[in-house]
Write a protein that holds these residues in place. Structure first.
Motif, PDB file in Angstrom:
ATOM      1  N   ASP A  91     -12.627   8.091  -2.082  1.00 30.30           N
ATOM      2  CA  ASP A  91     -12.542   6.662  -2.412  1.00 30.30           C
ATOM      3  C   ASP A  91     -12.105   5.837  -1.212  1.00 30.30           C
ATOM      4  O   ASP A  91     -12.674   4.782  -0.925  1.00 30.30           O
ATOM      5  CB  ASP A  91     -11.525   6.446  -3.547  1.00 30.30           C
ATOM      6  N   LEU A  92     -11.084   6.329  -0.515  1.00 36.50           N
ATOM      7  CA  LEU A  92     -10.558   5.565   0.613  1.00 36.50           C
ATOM      8  C   LEU A  92     -11.587   5.496   1.744  1.00 36.50           C
ATOM      9  O   LEU A  92     -11.819   4.426   2.318  1.00 36.50           O
ATOM     10  CB  LEU A  92      -9.257   6.206   1.111  1.00 36.50           C
ATOM     11  N   ALA A  95     -14.091   2.939   0.976  1.00 35.48           N
ATOM     12  CA  ALA A  95     -13.573   1.582   1.190  1.00 35.48           C
ATOM     13  C   ALA A  95     -13.591   1.244   2.678  1.00 35.48           C
ATOM     14  O   ALA A  95     -13.971   0.138   3.069  1.00 35.48           O
ATOM     15  CB  ALA A  95     -12.161   1.455   0.614  1.00 35.48           C
ATOM     16  N   HIS A  98     -17.163   0.615   3.961  1.00 34.11           N
ATOM     17  CA  HIS A  98     -17.737  -0.652   3.496  1.00 34.11           C
ATOM     18  C   HIS A  98     -16.990  -1.877   4.013  1.00 34.11           C
ATOM     19  O   HIS A  98     -17.441  -2.997   3.837  1.00 34.11           O
ATOM     20  CB  HIS A  98     -17.736  -0.701   1.952  1.00 34.11           C
ATOM     21  N   ILE A 190      -0.561   4.972   8.116  1.00 34.26           N
ATOM     22  CA  ILE A 190      -0.613   4.019   7.009  1.00 34.26           C
ATOM     23  C   ILE A 190      -0.215   4.770   5.762  1.00 34.26           C
ATOM     24  O   ILE A 190      -0.919   5.681   5.322  1.00 34.26           O
ATOM     25  CB  ILE A 190      -2.015   3.412   6.868  1.00 34.26           C
ATOM     26  N   VAL A 193       2.829   3.959   0.076  1.00 39.65           N
ATOM     27  CA  VAL A 193       3.989   4.252  -0.772  1.00 39.65           C
ATOM     28  C   VAL A 193       5.285   4.090   0.010  1.00 39.65           C
ATOM     29  O   VAL A 193       6.294   3.629  -0.531  1.00 39.65           O
ATOM     30  CB  VAL A 193       3.884   5.651  -1.407  1.00 39.65           C
ATOM     31  N   HIS A 195       5.831   1.850   2.232  1.00 38.07           N
ATOM     32  CA  HIS A 195       6.093   0.399   2.202  1.00 38.07           C
ATOM     33  C   HIS A 195       6.647  -0.036   0.849  1.00 38.07           C
ATOM     34  O   HIS A 195       7.545  -0.870   0.764  1.00 38.07           O
ATOM     35  CB  HIS A 195       4.810  -0.381   2.492  1.00 38.07           C
ATOM     36  N   LEU A 196       6.080   0.537  -0.226  1.00 38.47           N
ATOM     37  CA  LEU A 196       6.579   0.202  -1.565  1.00 38.47           C
ATOM     38  C   LEU A 196       8.029   0.636  -1.722  1.00 38.47           C
ATOM     39  O   LEU A 196       8.872  -0.109  -2.235  1.00 38.47           O
ATOM     40  CB  LEU A 196       5.712   0.876  -2.638  1.00 38.47           C
ATOM     41  N   MET A 199      10.547  -1.566  -0.175  1.00 41.62           N
ATOM     42  CA  MET A 199      10.846  -2.792  -0.932  1.00 41.62           C
ATOM     43  C   MET A 199      11.683  -2.532  -2.170  1.00 41.62           C
ATOM     44  O   MET A 199      12.533  -3.359  -2.525  1.00 41.62           O
ATOM     45  CB  MET A 199       9.548  -3.513  -1.298  1.00 41.62           C
TER      46      MET A 199
ATOM     47  N   MET B  84       3.115  -0.918 -11.549  1.00 36.40           N
ATOM     48  CA  MET B  84       2.556  -1.775 -10.503  1.00 36.40           C
ATOM     49  C   MET B  84       1.297  -2.468 -10.996  1.00 36.40           C
ATOM     50  O   MET B  84       0.503  -1.892 -11.740  1.00 36.40           O
ATOM     51  CB  MET B  84       2.113  -0.916  -9.321  1.00 36.40           C
ATOM     52  N   ASP B  91     -13.755  -2.232  -3.362  1.00 35.10           N
ATOM     53  CA  ASP B  91     -13.676  -0.830  -2.911  1.00 35.10           C
ATOM     54  C   ASP B  91     -12.231  -0.378  -2.756  1.00 35.10           C
ATOM     55  O   ASP B  91     -11.849   0.699  -3.197  1.00 35.10           O
ATOM     56  CB  ASP B  91     -14.382  -0.677  -1.558  1.00 35.10           C
ATOM     57  N   LEU B  92     -11.422  -1.244  -2.120  1.00 34.40           N
ATOM     58  CA  LEU B  92     -10.036  -0.868  -1.870  1.00 34.40           C
ATOM     59  C   LEU B  92      -9.254  -0.750  -3.180  1.00 34.40           C
ATOM     60  O   LEU B  92      -8.509   0.217  -3.380  1.00 34.40           O
ATOM     61  CB  LEU B  92      -9.385  -1.895  -0.940  1.00 34.40           C
ATOM     62  N   HIS B  94     -10.415  -0.012  -6.052  1.00 34.18           N
ATOM     63  CA  HIS B  94     -10.836   1.240  -6.690  1.00 34.18           C
ATOM     64  C   HIS B  94     -10.089   2.434  -6.104  1.00 34.18           C
ATOM     65  O   HIS B  94      -9.619   3.304  -6.831  1.00 34.18           O
ATOM     66  CB  HIS B  94     -12.344   1.450  -6.524  1.00 34.18           C
ATOM     67  N   ALA B  95     -10.016   2.456  -4.768  1.00 32.82           N
ATOM     68  CA  ALA B  95      -9.329   3.579  -4.109  1.00 32.82           C
ATOM     69  C   ALA B  95      -7.867   3.625  -4.556  1.00 32.82           C
ATOM     70  O   ALA B  95      -7.328   4.706  -4.838  1.00 32.82           O
ATOM     71  CB  ALA B  95      -9.434   3.453  -2.587  1.00 32.82           C
ATOM     72  N   HIS B  98      -7.516   4.894  -8.169  1.00 31.68           N
ATOM     73  CA  HIS B  98      -7.780   6.328  -8.324  1.00 31.68           C
ATOM     74  C   HIS B  98      -6.775   7.215  -7.587  1.00 31.68           C
ATOM     75  O   HIS B  98      -6.780   8.428  -7.765  1.00 31.68           O
ATOM     76  CB  HIS B  98      -9.188   6.665  -7.817  1.00 31.68           C
ATOM     77  N   TYR B  99      -5.952   6.589  -6.753  1.00 28.32           N
ATOM     78  CA  TYR B  99      -5.059   7.377  -5.893  1.00 28.32           C
ATOM     79  C   TYR B  99      -4.052   8.164  -6.732  1.00 28.32           C
ATOM     80  O   TYR B  99      -3.382   7.616  -7.605  1.00 28.32           O
ATOM     81  CB  TYR B  99      -4.329   6.455  -4.914  1.00 28.32           C
ATOM     82  N   GLY B 101      -1.394   9.865  -5.617  1.00 28.06           N
ATOM     83  CA  GLY B 101      -0.115  10.125  -4.954  1.00 28.06           C
ATOM     84  C   GLY B 101       1.045   9.217  -5.347  1.00 28.06           C
ATOM     85  O   GLY B 101       2.144   9.380  -4.826  1.00 28.06           O
ATOM     86  N   PHE B 102       0.815   8.266  -6.252  1.00 31.23           N
ATOM     87  CA  PHE B 102       1.900   7.325  -6.571  1.00 31.23           C
ATOM     88  C   PHE B 102       3.008   7.952  -7.407  1.00 31.23           C
ATOM     89  O   PHE B 102       4.191   7.791  -7.128  1.00 31.23           O
ATOM     90  CB  PHE B 102       1.355   6.104  -7.317  1.00 31.23           C
ATOM     91  N   PHE B 107       5.954   5.438  -8.511  1.00 27.47           N
ATOM     92  CA  PHE B 107       5.137   4.290  -8.921  1.00 27.47           C
ATOM     93  C   PHE B 107       3.976   4.736  -9.800  1.00 27.47           C
ATOM     94  O   PHE B 107       3.579   5.890  -9.771  1.00 27.47           O
ATOM     95  CB  PHE B 107       4.577   3.577  -7.674  1.00 27.47           C
ATOM     96  N   ALA B 147       3.596  -5.361  -6.917  1.00 32.65           N
ATOM     97  CA  ALA B 147       2.144  -5.554  -6.954  1.00 32.65           C
ATOM     98  C   ALA B 147       1.503  -5.186  -5.630  1.00 32.65           C
ATOM     99  O   ALA B 147       2.124  -5.309  -4.572  1.00 32.65           O
ATOM    100  CB  ALA B 147       1.814  -7.010  -7.290  1.00 32.65           C
ATOM    101  N   MET B 148       0.265  -4.725  -5.718  1.00 23.75           N
ATOM    102  CA  MET B 148      -0.539  -4.468  -4.526  1.00 23.75           C
ATOM    103  C   MET B 148      -1.673  -5.481  -4.519  1.00 23.75           C
ATOM    104  O   MET B 148      -2.381  -5.645  -5.515  1.00 23.75           O
ATOM    105  CB  MET B 148      -1.069  -3.037  -4.537  1.00 23.75           C
ATOM    106  N   LEU B 172       2.794  -5.664  -1.835  1.00 21.37           N
ATOM    107  CA  LEU B 172       2.193  -4.952  -0.709  1.00 21.37           C
ATOM    108  C   LEU B 172       0.828  -5.585  -0.473  1.00 21.37           C
ATOM    109  O   LEU B 172      -0.074  -5.478  -1.302  1.00 21.37           O
ATOM    110  CB  LEU B 172       2.064  -3.460  -1.021  1.00 21.37           C
ATOM    111  N   TYR B 174      -2.669  -6.182   1.410  1.00 21.84           N
ATOM    112  CA  TYR B 174      -3.718  -5.619   2.257  1.00 21.84           C
ATOM    113  C   TYR B 174      -4.582  -6.697   2.903  1.00 21.84           C
ATOM    114  O   TYR B 174      -5.407  -6.383   3.751  1.00 21.84           O
ATOM    115  CB  TYR B 174      -4.644  -4.710   1.434  1.00 21.84           C
ATOM    116  N   ILE B 190      -0.178  -4.248   5.051  1.00 20.55           N
ATOM    117  CA  ILE B 190      -0.967  -3.124   5.537  1.00 20.55           C
ATOM    118  C   ILE B 190      -2.199  -3.710   6.180  1.00 20.55           C
ATOM    119  O   ILE B 190      -3.030  -4.315   5.512  1.00 20.55           O
ATOM    120  CB  ILE B 190      -1.335  -2.165   4.394  1.00 20.55           C
TER     121      ILE B 190
END
Lengths: 205, 205
Positions: A91-92, A95, A98, A190, A193, A195-196, A199, B84, B91-92, B94-95, B98-99, B101-102, B107, B147-148, B172, B174, B190
Motif C-alpha cells: 500500500d505504501l 502511494a 502515485h 519516517i 507512530v 511522531h504520534l 504528541m 485516531m 492512496d496515502l 488507504h495505506a 491498512h497499516y 503497525g498501530f 493507536f 488525527a492523521m 500528524l 502529511y 511528515i
C-alpha cells in the motif's frame, strides 16, 4: 564550504517549502520575520542558518523569494531531478509511486522493486515492478543514488545492504527499524507512530 | 514532573521502538551502550534522557528490557490505545487505514473522512468513509484526540481548523504545509521530500 551543522541542513528544506508556497502565491519578497512566523522558528535562527551560505537578503527589502528559493535549491542539489528507487510496492509503495509532489521538488520515481512474484511485472505509475534480484543492475544502469524503502521491518536491513552495494547513497526508510549502513550511505527515517507517540506524551489520558 | 526538553520527548519513541524489537527477540536485559550502538546516539545521552523520568537501570546489569519498555509506554501514554481519525482517503489514506503497525504501539484508526462524494460510503479496513460534514459529531462521539491528515496542501489548513474545533489535540500532518493551530493543539509533520532534500545536500551531483 566550512562545516555546517546537520541540523541547519535539515531546516533548509522547510525554508524551501515555505518559499515555494510564496512563489505559488506570486509573492515577490519576504523577510526572516515572516518566514519565522509561518514556520514557528525565530527570525534570528533563520538569518543565522542562511548566513552559512552567503548574503541573500537586503536591509529594508528582505529576501527576493524566487532568488532565495533558487539558491536554496542549488545548495540542496535539488535544482535537478534525482532518479529514485522504491523498494516494496505494498500500500505504501503504491502511494509513493502515485505521489505527484516529487518532480517539483527535485525527484522522480525511476524504478520499483519487490520480492513478491505476484507483484513483479505489475504496471504501476507507468513503470513495471521488477524483482529485487534485478535491482543491482537496474540501479547501476539508471545511476540511482536515492532510494525509498517501504518493505516490512524484517526485510529492511537486507534490502539496505543490497542498495548500498549497488551504489545508493541516500535511503529514506519507512520500516520501523534503525538500519546499519556503511559510512558513505545516509539514512533518514519516517516513522509516523514515533511522531504520534511524541504528541501523546503531552495529552491527558 | 519538571520541564523536560521536547527534543528528549522526541527520542523516547525511538528508544521504545528499539526496546520492542529486543522484546521480539526475547532479549531480557540491555544497556545504554547497546541501545546507543543500535540507534547511533551516545550512551551518555540515553542515560541522561532516561534520568529525567527516574532510575531505570542498575549498575552492572543494565536495563530490564520489558520493565523499561513498560515505563516508557506509560510516560508516552501509549500503555493504552488512542482512537485516531484519518482525513483524506487517497492512496496515502488507504495505506494508513491498512497499516497493521498501530495497535502494538498505542493507536488504532477509528474513523475515516473525505470530501469526495465518490469516496464517502466506501468500506475500508472495516470502516466506512464518512463525509467531513459529519466529522465534528463523529470525533466527539468517539472521543478522538489524535488525527492523521492526508489531504492535499490546499485543504489542510481548513481541515486542521475543523479538527481543532472538534477537540482534536494532536495532528500528524502529511500535507507539505505548515499549519497554524491553537496553542492547545500539537502538530507534527511528515514530509518525505524534505528528508530526501536533506540527504541530497551531501550527495555529489
Amino acid at each position: 564550504m566550512p562545516h555546517i551543522p546537520d541540523i541547519v541542513i535539515g531546516r533548509l528544506p522547510i525554508y524551501l517549502r515555505a518559499l515555494n508556497r510564496m512563489l505559488e502565491d506570486e509573492q515577490e519578497y519576504t523577510s526572516s520575520h515572516e518566514l519565522g512566523e509561518r514556520l514557528g522558528i525565530s527570525s534570528a535562527q533563520i538569518r543565522k542558518d542562511l548566513s552559512h551560505f552567503g548574503e541573500f537578503g537586503k536591509q529594508g527589502t528582505g529576501y527576493h523569494v524566487e532568488y532565495l528559493a533558487d539558491q536554496v535549491k542549488q545548495i540542496l542539489h535539488v535544482d535537478r531531478e534525482w532518479p529514485m528507487a522504491v523498494v516494496g510496492v505494498g500500500d505504501l509503495g503504491h502511494a509513493i509511486a502515485h505521489y505527484k509532489g516529487f518532480k517539483a521538488r527535485g525527484f522522480y520515481v525511476a524504478c520499483l522493486f519487490d520480492t513478491d512474484p505476484d507483484k513483479i511485472g505489475e504496471k504501476l505509475a507507468e513503470l513495471t515492478v521488477k524483482s529485487i534480484e534485478d535491482m543491482h543492475d537496474e540501479l547501476q544502469r539508471l545511476n540511482v543514488k536515492v532510494a525509498m524503502l517501504a518493505v516490512p521491518a524484517k526485510a529492511a536491513q537486507n534490502v539496505a545492504n543490497l542498495l548500498a552495494q549497488a551504489g545508493v547513497r541516500a535511503i529514506l526508510n519507512y520500516a520501523p527499524i534503525t538500519l546499519a549502513v556503511p559510512p558513505n550511505v545516509r539514512v533518514q527515517y519516517i516513522d509516523p507512530v514515533a511522531h504520534l507517540q511524541h504528541m501523546t506524551f503531552y495529552l491527558k489520558p
